[in-house]
Design a protein around this motif. Structure first.
Motif, PDB file in Angstrom:
ATOM      1  N   SER A  59       0.942  -8.727   1.037  1.00 37.60           N
ATOM      2  CA  SER A  59      -0.409  -8.294   0.680  1.00 37.60           C
ATOM      3  C   SER A  59      -0.381  -6.807   0.351  1.00 37.60           C
ATOM      4  CB  SER A  59      -1.377  -8.544   1.834  1.00 37.60           C
ATOM      5  OG  SER A  59      -1.477  -9.916   2.129  1.00 37.60           O
ATOM      6  N   ARG A  60      -1.060  -6.434  -0.715  1.00 38.61           N
ATOM      7  CA  ARG A  60      -1.161  -5.035  -1.099  1.00 38.61           C
ATOM      8  C   ARG A  60      -2.533  -4.782  -1.695  1.00 38.61           C
ATOM      9  NH1 ARG A  60       3.030  -7.064  -4.019  1.00 38.61           N
ATOM     10  NH2 ARG A  60       4.473  -5.614  -3.068  1.00 38.61           N
ATOM     11  N   VAL A  61      -2.928  -3.549  -1.707  1.00 35.41           N
ATOM     12  CA  VAL A  61      -4.250  -3.181  -2.213  1.00 35.41           C
ATOM     13  C   VAL A  61      -4.296  -3.292  -3.729  1.00 35.41           C
ATOM     14  CG1 VAL A  61      -5.936  -1.325  -2.378  1.00 35.41           C
ATOM     15  CG2 VAL A  61      -4.705  -1.702  -0.237  1.00 35.41           C
ATOM     16  N   PHE A  62      -3.273  -2.783  -4.391  1.00 40.58           N
ATOM     17  CA  PHE A  62      -3.266  -2.738  -5.846  1.00 40.58           C
ATOM     18  C   PHE A  62      -2.458  -3.914  -6.401  1.00 40.58           C
ATOM     19  CE2 PHE A  62      -4.367   1.462  -4.480  1.00 40.58           C
ATOM     20  CZ  PHE A  62      -5.339   1.850  -5.391  1.00 40.58           C
ATOM     21  N   ASP A  63      -2.981  -5.118  -6.217  1.00 38.24           N
ATOM     22  CA  ASP A  63      -2.358  -6.301  -6.787  1.00 38.24           C
ATOM     23  C   ASP A  63      -2.532  -6.313  -8.306  1.00 38.24           C
ATOM     24  OD1 ASP A  63      -1.164  -7.610  -4.678  1.00 38.24           O
ATOM     25  OD2 ASP A  63      -3.044  -8.520  -4.016  1.00 38.24           O
ATOM     26  N   TYR A  64      -1.668  -7.059  -8.955  1.00 34.11           N
ATOM     27  CA  TYR A  64      -1.740  -7.258 -10.402  1.00 34.11           C
ATOM     28  C   TYR A  64      -1.604  -5.941 -11.179  1.00 34.11           C
ATOM     29  CZ  TYR A  64      -3.816 -11.417  -8.366  1.00 34.11           C
ATOM     30  OH  TYR A  64      -4.061 -12.510  -7.572  1.00 34.11           O
ATOM     31  N   THR A  65      -0.847  -5.017 -10.627  1.00 33.05           N
ATOM     32  CA  THR A  65      -0.516  -3.792 -11.345  1.00 33.05           C
ATOM     33  C   THR A  65       0.979  -3.555 -11.208  1.00 33.05           C
ATOM     34  OG1 THR A  65      -0.704  -2.224  -9.500  1.00 33.05           O
ATOM     35  CG2 THR A  65      -2.744  -2.838 -10.634  1.00 33.05           C
ATOM     36  N   ARG A  66       1.471  -2.613 -11.978  1.00 35.46           N
ATOM     37  CA  ARG A  66       2.894  -2.252 -11.902  1.00 35.46           C
ATOM     38  C   ARG A  66       3.152  -1.217 -10.797  1.00 35.46           C
ATOM     39  NH1 ARG A  66       4.938   0.496 -16.306  1.00 35.46           N
ATOM     40  NH2 ARG A  66       2.872   1.332 -16.742  1.00 35.46           N
ATOM     41  N   PHE A  67       2.116  -0.863 -10.059  1.00 33.11           N
ATOM     42  CA  PHE A  67       2.229   0.266  -9.139  1.00 33.11           C
ATOM     43  C   PHE A  67       2.173  -0.188  -7.693  1.00 33.11           C
ATOM     44  CE2 PHE A  67       0.457   1.767 -13.103  1.00 33.11           C
ATOM     45  CZ  PHE A  67       1.259   2.859 -13.385  1.00 33.11           C
ATOM     46  N   ASP A  69       1.562   0.481  -3.704  1.00 37.47           N
ATOM     47  CA  ASP A  69       0.546   1.284  -3.025  1.00 37.47           C
ATOM     48  C   ASP A  69       1.045   2.702  -2.739  1.00 37.47           C
ATOM     49  OD1 ASP A  69      -0.951  -0.983  -3.113  1.00 37.47           O
ATOM     50  OD2 ASP A  69      -0.892  -1.408  -0.958  1.00 37.47           O
ATOM     51  N   SER A  70       2.328   2.837  -2.449  1.00 34.30           N
ATOM     52  CA  SER A  70       2.879   4.156  -2.137  1.00 34.30           C
ATOM     53  C   SER A  70       2.778   5.104  -3.323  1.00 34.30           C
ATOM     54  CB  SER A  70       4.333   4.032  -1.693  1.00 34.30           C
ATOM     55  OG  SER A  70       5.133   3.470  -2.728  1.00 34.30           O
ATOM     56  N   ALA A  71       2.912   4.568  -4.542  1.00 35.25           N
ATOM     57  CA  ALA A  71       2.788   5.407  -5.731  1.00 35.25           C
ATOM     58  C   ALA A  71       1.360   5.917  -5.879  1.00 35.25           C
ATOM     59  CB  ALA A  71       3.204   4.630  -6.977  1.00 35.25           C
ATOM     60  N   VAL A  72       0.388   5.051  -5.606  1.00 33.01           N
ATOM     61  CA  VAL A  72      -1.017   5.454  -5.714  1.00 33.01           C
ATOM     62  C   VAL A  72      -1.342   6.506  -4.657  1.00 33.01           C
ATOM     63  CG1 VAL A  72      -3.405   4.644  -5.704  1.00 33.01           C
ATOM     64  CG2 VAL A  72      -1.599   3.190  -6.641  1.00 33.01           C
ATOM     65  N   VAL A  73      -0.811   6.327  -3.456  1.00 33.81           N
ATOM     66  CA  VAL A  73      -1.022   7.329  -2.405  1.00 33.81           C
ATOM     67  C   VAL A  73      -0.492   8.685  -2.849  1.00 33.81           C
ATOM     68  CG1 VAL A  73      -0.322   8.034  -0.079  1.00 33.81           C
ATOM     69  CG2 VAL A  73      -1.058   5.690  -0.500  1.00 33.81           C
ATOM     70  N   LEU A 105      -3.172   7.151 -15.050  1.00 32.53           N
ATOM     71  CA  LEU A 105      -3.361   7.834 -13.777  1.00 32.53           C
ATOM     72  C   LEU A 105      -4.837   7.905 -13.412  1.00 32.53           C
ATOM     73  CD1 LEU A 105      -0.825  10.778 -14.271  1.00 32.53           C
ATOM     74  CD2 LEU A 105      -0.499   8.733 -12.871  1.00 32.53           C
ATOM     75  N   SER A 106      -5.681   8.143 -14.402  1.00 32.61           N
ATOM     76  CA  SER A 106      -7.120   8.214 -14.157  1.00 32.61           C
ATOM     77  C   SER A 106      -7.656   6.868 -13.681  1.00 32.61           C
ATOM     78  CB  SER A 106      -7.842   8.665 -15.423  1.00 32.61           C
ATOM     79  OG  SER A 106      -9.235   8.684 -15.229  1.00 32.61           O
ATOM     80  N   ARG A 107      -7.214   5.779 -14.309  1.00 33.16           N
ATOM     81  CA  ARG A 107      -7.676   4.449 -13.900  1.00 33.16           C
ATOM     82  C   ARG A 107      -7.294   4.153 -12.451  1.00 33.16           C
ATOM     83  NH1 ARG A 107      -6.188   2.939 -19.254  1.00 33.16           N
ATOM     84  NH2 ARG A 107      -4.153   2.219 -18.509  1.00 33.16           N
ATOM     85  N   LEU A 108      -6.095   4.580 -12.061  1.00 31.24           N
ATOM     86  CA  LEU A 108      -5.653   4.345 -10.681  1.00 31.24           C
ATOM     87  C   LEU A 108      -6.501   5.125  -9.683  1.00 31.24           C
ATOM     88  CD1 LEU A 108      -1.780   4.409 -11.160  1.00 31.24           C
ATOM     89  CD2 LEU A 108      -3.169   2.428 -10.538  1.00 31.24           C
ATOM     90  N   THR A 109      -6.806   6.379  -9.997  1.00 33.77           N
ATOM     91  CA  THR A 109      -7.618   7.178  -9.076  1.00 33.77           C
ATOM     92  C   THR A 109      -9.041   6.629  -8.978  1.00 33.77           C
ATOM     93  OG1 THR A 109      -8.194   8.746 -10.847  1.00 33.77           O
ATOM     94  CG2 THR A 109      -6.282   9.270  -9.477  1.00 33.77           C
ATOM     95  N   LEU A 110      -9.597   6.176 -10.091  1.00 32.61           N
ATOM     96  CA  LEU A 110     -10.947   5.614 -10.053  1.00 32.61           C
ATOM     97  C   LEU A 110     -10.986   4.316  -9.251  1.00 32.61           C
ATOM     98  CD1 LEU A 110     -12.162   6.232 -13.737  1.00 32.61           C
ATOM     99  CD2 LEU A 110     -12.645   7.587 -11.694  1.00 32.61           C
ATOM    100  N   LYS A 111      -9.942   3.486  -9.419  1.00 30.40           N
ATOM    101  CA  LYS A 111      -9.889   2.238  -8.658  1.00 30.40           C
ATOM    102  C   LYS A 111      -9.738   2.541  -7.167  1.00 30.40           C
ATOM    103  CE  LYS A 111      -7.508  -2.212  -8.290  1.00 30.40           C
ATOM    104  NZ  LYS A 111      -6.445  -3.089  -8.817  1.00 30.40           N
ATOM    105  N   ALA A 112      -8.931   3.538  -6.844  1.00 30.72           N
ATOM    106  CA  ALA A 112      -8.757   3.917  -5.438  1.00 30.72           C
ATOM    107  C   ALA A 112     -10.072   4.431  -4.860  1.00 30.72           C
ATOM    108  CB  ALA A 112      -7.670   4.982  -5.313  1.00 30.72           C
TER     109      ALA A 112
END
Length: 409
Positions: A59-67, A69-73, A105-112
């Protein structure tokens, strides 16, 4: 383990005995690593019953992405804790061979930001449950789509910091995004709050003292630092009157410095202020009242005197409440990181982007107030979110509950 060279030993070598080694510690640096994390989920099938099984995916927060969770952090901490704009992060990732556009990068920060919003709302509720807060506001430029220019929006800050009087509630700050500096926004963010609010003398807060306010009027405590700043440039020009005002304000701060060094409780602070600070304040306002009748009200000194006399009721609140500070510096310190982000990133890309600024600044600012390292905090939070923590328990994810990163400086 570093061994001596062979030619350093004696010729016989038969009496060689290992001793306690010398240990030299050095602070070293290794650049951040960007790598591909490959997870292999084994599959099996049964040839007899034709049944197929596969290992359960994590289980991870950012499913269905290439990233991961550690990268988003890492992206969140770099932008909102270290104030690196996205175009610099794009360059940093590029040096490691990862081509990521600013849009990605912007999309990832907005989703977070959207995922962390419920925790931010729990933080805001927790702060407003107290009865003594600080408040202030600062600018957030927001890009207007299609116009190529920005409009000025604001982040309204609510801060709880009871450390000076040894309060038992954790320090916290929450920023609220608003499209203007109108007082109605202060009324909206402080809905449900009752008690004393420490602010500068901005008139937008005055509506909070109305008797018909839902929940009752608030008590506004004003800031002596703002009053002192009015006299400082006048004193530098050689004004004896301004120097006398600053001397008396300095005496008040001297008393506060002693109380801080003694870790005095709210009750002790109030008792000491009643005996030592109140006579100084009474004498100061008496001096200003006499001075106001002797100088032109339109002069620079006259305006400083009028400003101080106008807010004297709010300046006296600290004398009757040991929880109240003499100034608003606690919340102003929490605003500085957001000002650095504004300086480096220049503007938020949208109003929702501005809201993400306030969400992330609130959580990271509260981490810093509680000595929690932001990278450890977000890693812990994403682990909890990936395990489907119920929304009703999001208050357990506030920074002071984090069991990791508590040794941060």
């Amino acid at each position: 383990m570093i061994e001596p060279e062979p030619d350093q030993f004696c010729s016989c070598g038969c009496g060689r005995v290992r001793m306690v080694p010398q240990i030299i510690e050095k602070l070293a640096h290794k650049p951040a690593e960007i790598y591909i994390k490959k997870e292999v989920y084994q599959k099996y099938t049964c040839r007899n019953c034709d049944r197929f099984v596969q290992a359960r995916t994590k289980s991870r927060v950012f499913d269905y992405t290439r990233f991961d969770d550690s990268a988003v952090v890492g992206i969140l901490v770099s932008k909102y804790a270290d104030f690196l704009p996205l175009y610099r992060l794009e360059q940093i990732f590029g040096r490691s061979g990862a081509r990521l556009s600013r849009a990605t990068l912007s999309r990832l920060t907005l989703k977070a930001g959207a995922l962390l919003k419920p925790i931010y709302e729990a933080l805001l509720i927790d702060i407003k449950a107290d009865s003594k807060l600080f408040a202030d506001e600062t600018r957030i430029p927001v890009l207007q789509p299609g116009l190529g220019k920005t409009k000025t929006c604001f982040a309204w800050a609510l801060c709880r910091d009871d450390r000076r009087w040894m309060g038992n509630k954790p320090s916290a700050v929450a920023f609220h995004f608003a499209t203007s500096r109108e007082g109605r926004h202060a009324e909206a963010i402080l809905e449900g709050f009752k008690g004393t609010l420490q602010v500068d003398a901005y008139a937008g807060y005055n509506r909070l003292t109305r008797k018909d306010r839902a929940g009752g009027p608030l008590t506004l405590a004003f800031c002596w630092t703002h009053a002192r700043r009015k006299f400082e440039p006048i004193e530098k020009s050689g004004s004896i009157e301004a120097r006398e005002v600053l001397r008396r304000i300095g005496e008040l701060y001297g008393i506060e410095k002693v109380l801080l060094s003694q870790n005095a409780s709210a009750a002790v602070r109030q008792a000491v202020r009643e005996v030592q600070s109140k006579p100084i304040v009474d004498d100061l306002f008496g001096y200003l009242e006499v001075l106001s009748s002797q100088i032109p009200s339109k002069s620079v000194l006259g305006e400083a005197v009028n400003y101080t006399m106008k807010i004297r009721h709010g300046l006296r609140i600290f004398l009757t409440d040991g929880r109240v500070e003499m100034d608003n510096n606690a919340v102003e310190n929490t605003i500085r990181p957001l000002a650095l982000l504004r300086k480096n990133a220049l503007f938020a890309g949208s109003e929702f982007g501005g809201k993400v600024w306030t969400i992330m600044s609130s959580l990271i600012g509260t981490c810093k107030l509680n000595g929690v390292e932001p990278h450890a905090y977000f890693t812990w939070v994403f682990e909890k979110l990936a395990n489907k923590l119920p929304l009703s328990e999001y208050d357990k994810l506030l920074p002071w509950h984090c069991p990791k990163g508590l040794t941060a400086i």
